[in-house]
Design an enzyme around this catalytic site. Sequence first.
Site, PDB file in Angstrom:
ATOM      1  N   LYS A 126      39.025  25.582  39.720  1.00  7.67           N
ATOM      2  CA  LYS A 126      38.459  26.116  38.480  1.00  7.67           C
ATOM      3  C   LYS A 126      39.359  27.141  37.809  1.00  7.67           C
ATOM      4  CE  LYS A 126      33.956  25.029  40.348  1.00  7.67           C
ATOM      5  NZ  LYS A 126      32.927  25.463  41.293  1.00  7.67           N
TER       6      LYS A 126
ATOM      7  N   SER B  75      30.645  30.032  40.778  1.00 11.69           N
ATOM      8  CA  SER B  75      31.364  28.793  41.072  1.00 11.69           C
ATOM      9  C   SER B  75      30.573  27.572  40.601  1.00 11.69           C
ATOM     10  CB  SER B  75      31.658  28.678  42.578  1.00 11.69           C
ATOM     11  OG  SER B  75      32.748  27.827  42.807  1.00 11.69           O
TER      12      SER B  75
ATOM     13  N   LYS C 277      39.303  33.931  43.315  1.00 12.30           N
ATOM     14  CA  LYS C 277      38.449  32.741  43.287  1.00 12.30           C
ATOM     15  C   LYS C 277      38.477  32.135  44.673  1.00 12.30           C
ATOM     16  CE  LYS C 277      35.662  29.926  41.359  1.00 12.30           C
ATOM     17  NZ  LYS C 277      34.895  29.975  42.645  1.00 12.30           N
TER      18      LYS C 277
ATOM     19  N   SER D  27      37.002  24.777  45.162  1.00 14.98           N
ATOM     20  CA  SER D  27      36.668  25.410  43.878  1.00 14.98           C
ATOM     21  C   SER D  27      37.765  26.254  43.260  1.00 14.98           C
ATOM     22  CB  SER D  27      35.401  26.263  44.028  1.00 14.98           C
ATOM     23  OG  SER D  27      34.254  25.446  44.060  1.00 14.98           O
TER      24      SER D  27
END
Length: 470
Positions: free
Chosen positions: A64, A122, A235, A61
């Site tokens: 992103k 997320s 993140k 993820s």
Amino acid sequence: MIKKRLFCTLAALLAAAGLCTSVLAEDAPPATLGDAYVVMDADTGQVLLAKNADVRHYPASITKIMTMGLALEKAQGNLDVDLTVSYDAVHSLYGTESSHIALIEDEQVKLEDILYGVEMASANDGANVLAEYIGGSIQGGVDAMNAQVEELGLTGTHFTSPHGLQDENHYTTAYDMAVITRWALTQPQFTTIFGRAETWTMEPTNKQSEQRQFSISDWMRLGGKYYREYAKGSKTGFTNEAKNTMVTYAEQDGMRLICVVLGCPMKYDKFADECALLDYCYENFSRVEYTAPAQTLQVPVTGGGGELGTISVTPPSGTVLLHSAVTADQLQFDYELPAQYVLGAEFAPRVHITLPDSVTAQSNDLGRLDLDSTGLEELLENSTYVMKPSFAQSLADGPGLSLGALPAALAVLAAALVIGWLWWRRQEKLRRRRQARQRLQGAGKPSPSGWDQPVNRTDNGHPVRTLPRR
């Protein structure tokens, strides 16, 4: 008495050994649990620490970061944009058991809510919505992501989705991910969204009557033994194949760092690695000024079958982040200049700054810097073609060109085209430099001397500074 002396001697030796071990430990990066990492100066792109920095890994993820960066680049600060959730944004995720914020087809949502849902929860459905906002469709958004990878000059990254679900053709490297994050930090409001720790509330929509709340799971910003005040944004990611991944943006005493860790086996290993690496950097590194060698380098310029003059290249002074065990006197400067510059070719003089191989406290390759040059514009202005009187008279005497005059006319045209093209390239280069500085300054980021060019990579995988891509 002998036993007492022997005991004292052994104690002294053990203490000395302990001291040596302590000194060595301070002069070497900490051991980590993950497969790869990079710690990068967010202001300059200099790599402080690296392990397997150019080995490809699945990002999960943290993908992103690119998706959000492109959405914010398009929005230019206006997050009050209405978006409609498409069929594909929702149904393409069926069967994946992925993270989401329960978006529904034809639901009317705000760009701001989707950004916070992607960052904090997320949300893979939210990432699909952002991709459609960026490129008109999910695939269009992915194409834009890969175009940005190419624009940044990265060769170890390829995206197949805006969210990072497992795909063997979806990969990145620790170095590339740091560069992508550095670029994303320059986009309007990225640091605000990336750094939010408080719960975000999404209000009811045309399809759902209840609020949705998003929160973070970054223990470096929530509390406990991994809490670090310098952690300003992050993140995280996970898939079985990627294992645990994480990107952290940190700031302390004016030093802004990006830390990327990939392939951490267990959930909390990523926090342990991030803390160990960033603690080490903030405890041991500082920004140091260096003075360039006092010399002006001359490069001869040729064109049209002869030498036209010279270009002067002056090595700049600047700053680098150095470990306390390293001094500016240890910096090594290798100037990369052509033996001669042929008019019409690319002129990109650089200096490669390194540390001796004996230095183990930090990365030895500090990167390449573009060098300023003078004299090229003057040569271009002075290298205009002047017609000989006989040629000028031949033009005046007849309505057309004679066969003898044709080569000279073509030479005039060719010279004009070359000079005009070179002038345009020079102005475009200056314009892009100004824009890069303005983006950094507009986001409240300093632009240290000599380190304000986009990051690129050499064939051997070392970090470099290069001219902006054309």
